[in-house]
Design a protein around this motif. Structure first.
Motif, PDB file in Angstrom:
ATOM      1  N   HIS A 176       0.845  -1.217   0.000  1.00 42.01           N
ATOM      2  CA  HIS A 176       0.000   0.000   0.000  1.00 42.01           C
ATOM      3  C   HIS A 176       0.869   1.251   0.000  1.00 42.01           C
ATOM      4  O   HIS A 176       1.341   1.686   1.037  1.00 42.01           O
ATOM      5  CB  HIS A 176      -0.899  -0.035   1.242  1.00 42.01           C
ATOM      6  CG  HIS A 176      -1.963   1.019   1.282  1.00 42.01           C
ATOM      7  ND1 HIS A 176      -3.215   0.772   1.818  1.00 42.01           N
ATOM      8  CD2 HIS A 176      -1.990   2.319   0.885  1.00 42.01           C
ATOM      9  CE1 HIS A 176      -3.955   1.880   1.731  1.00 42.01           C
ATOM     10  NE2 HIS A 176      -3.231   2.835   1.182  1.00 42.01           N
ATOM     11  N   ASP A 193       1.144   2.665   3.569  1.00 42.86           N
ATOM     12  CA  ASP A 193       0.398   3.877   3.231  1.00 42.86           C
ATOM     13  C   ASP A 193       1.333   5.082   3.081  1.00 42.86           C
ATOM     14  O   ASP A 193       0.942   6.222   3.286  1.00 42.86           O
ATOM     15  CB  ASP A 193      -0.693   4.184   4.266  1.00 42.86           C
ATOM     16  CG  ASP A 193      -1.833   5.025   3.696  1.00 42.86           C
ATOM     17  OD1 ASP A 193      -1.973   5.101   2.461  1.00 42.86           O
ATOM     18  OD2 ASP A 193      -2.575   5.629   4.497  1.00 42.86           O
ATOM     19  N   HIS A 215       1.177   5.304  -1.931  1.00 42.91           N
ATOM     20  CA  HIS A 215       0.637   6.319  -2.844  1.00 42.91           C
ATOM     21  C   HIS A 215       1.796   7.069  -3.479  1.00 42.91           C
ATOM     22  O   HIS A 215       2.754   7.411  -2.792  1.00 42.91           O
ATOM     23  CB  HIS A 215      -0.211   7.333  -2.081  1.00 42.91           C
ATOM     24  CG  HIS A 215      -1.440   6.746  -1.459  1.00 42.91           C
ATOM     25  ND1 HIS A 215      -2.688   6.885  -2.008  1.00 42.91           N
ATOM     26  CD2 HIS A 215      -1.601   6.015  -0.328  1.00 42.91           C
ATOM     27  CE1 HIS A 215      -3.579   6.269  -1.238  1.00 42.91           C
ATOM     28  NE2 HIS A 215      -2.948   5.737  -0.212  1.00 42.91           N
ATOM     29  N   LYS A 240      -7.379  -0.658  -7.111  1.00 44.34           N
ATOM     30  CA  LYS A 240      -7.536   0.069  -5.844  1.00 44.34           C
ATOM     31  C   LYS A 240      -8.866   0.798  -5.886  1.00 44.34           C
ATOM     32  O   LYS A 240      -9.161   1.516  -6.852  1.00 44.34           O
ATOM     33  CB  LYS A 240      -6.381   1.065  -5.703  1.00 44.34           C
ATOM     34  CG  LYS A 240      -6.644   2.211  -4.744  1.00 44.34           C
ATOM     35  CD  LYS A 240      -6.422   1.822  -3.308  1.00 44.34           C
ATOM     36  CE  LYS A 240      -6.625   3.050  -2.407  1.00 44.34           C
ATOM     37  NZ  LYS A 240      -6.155   2.859  -1.056  1.00 44.34           N
ATOM     38  N   HIS A 299      -5.917  -0.824   5.635  1.00 43.34           N
ATOM     39  CA  HIS A 299      -5.919  -0.238   6.990  1.00 43.34           C
ATOM     40  C   HIS A 299      -6.657  -1.095   8.028  1.00 43.34           C
ATOM     41  O   HIS A 299      -6.798  -0.677   9.168  1.00 43.34           O
ATOM     42  CB  HIS A 299      -6.515   1.179   7.017  1.00 43.34           C
ATOM     43  CG  HIS A 299      -6.048   2.062   5.917  1.00 43.34           C
ATOM     44  ND1 HIS A 299      -4.731   2.365   5.722  1.00 43.34           N
ATOM     45  CD2 HIS A 299      -6.726   2.713   4.921  1.00 43.34           C
ATOM     46  CE1 HIS A 299      -4.606   3.167   4.669  1.00 43.34           C
ATOM     47  NE2 HIS A 299      -5.794   3.381   4.149  1.00 43.34           N
TER      48      HIS A 299
HETATM   49 ZN   LIG Z   1      -3.835   4.796   1.392  1.00 46.32          ZN
END
Ligand SMILES: [Zn+2]
Length: 245
Positions: free
Chosen positions: A6, A199, A8, A87, A147
């Motif tokens: 995960h 993340d 970005h 996603k 998450h």
């Molecule tokens: Zn995320």
């Protein structure tokens, strides 16, 4: 072997004040020992540029069912050997995870045996129970709950419960604050269904890794969560985790 499920890429404006581009990503991968990572961006071309130019980097297609032509776009990206799945960010894009508009992309994933990563943990659009509805409608598609409920204990417990109930639901650990819930999740859902994610750039990969290492799991299972489980899910092999039954 650490596999970050995960990440970005892009700029995240004045609200977050963080960004991650190719050079920064390479630096993070090197300094944190990330062998493979999965990245995404609402503009899929932005993710593709990084995926194609960086070894060890794979992509997920950002699909927004509110945009016309989203399935056609996703088909194009899913044909790319380095895009491994989809996603969904129902909170950011504003839809219910089990909205019929999402179903066409789930059918595409079912045909390809490819997974979907869904943001979880925020009302009203990304609660574990509504992601469960989607997972129940498409039992053949692996659904990764990003998450694993995020910061709220009610949602964290619900995410684990959903993964216990649904064989196709996986949990990804980023942003979830309780190290001990990672151990509880593995004990309740089994050794293969909990995946490490950071993340980044919202969270540092090292901080997120430390939660897994301190979770109280035995070393073999820590290795599974940090990498082997993602390899197993995305590539069908589980290098590094074979000592665990
Ligand atoms: Zn995320």
């Amino acid at each position: 072997m650490v596999f970050d499920a995960h990440m970005h890429v892009g700029d995240f404006g004045p609200m977050f004040g963080v960004s991650l581009h190719r050079d920064g990503l390479l630096e993070l991968m090197e300094s944190c020992g990330l062998e493979s990572v999965v990245v995404f961006h609402p503009d899929n071309a932005c993710a593709r540029e990084i995926v194609e130019s960086t070894p060890g980097v794979y992509g997920l297609v950002w699909s927004n069912p509110r945009l016309s032509g989203y399935v056609e776009e996703a088909r194009e990206y899913l044909a790319h050997p380095r895009f491994l799945g989809v996603k969904l960010h129902p909170l950011l894009d504003g839809y219910h995870p089990n909205d019929p508009a999402v179903h066409p992309i789930m059918r595409e994933l079912a045909e390809r045996n490819a997974p979907v990563l869904v943001h979880s943990g925020h009302p009203i659009f990304s609660l574990p129970w509504s992601i469960e509805e989607l997972a129940a409608a498409f039992p053949e598609v692996p659904v990764i709950m990003g998450h694993m409920g995020h910061g709220n204990i009610v949602y964290i417990n619900a995410a684990i419960d959903v993964a216990v109930r649904r064989p196709n639901v996986y949990l990804e650990t980023s942003g979830m604050p309780m190290h001990s819930k990672i151990r509880e999740a593995v004990e309740r859902v089994g050794p293969y269904k909990v995946l490490y994610g950071s993340d980044a750039p919202f969270h540092h990969p090292e901080v997120e890794m430390l939660k897994v290492k301190l979770s109280g799991l035995p070393d073999e299972l820590v290795r599974r969560v940090l990498g082997a489980n993602a390899r197993r899910l995305f590539f069908g092999d589980d290098a590094g985790g074979r000592s665990v039954r």
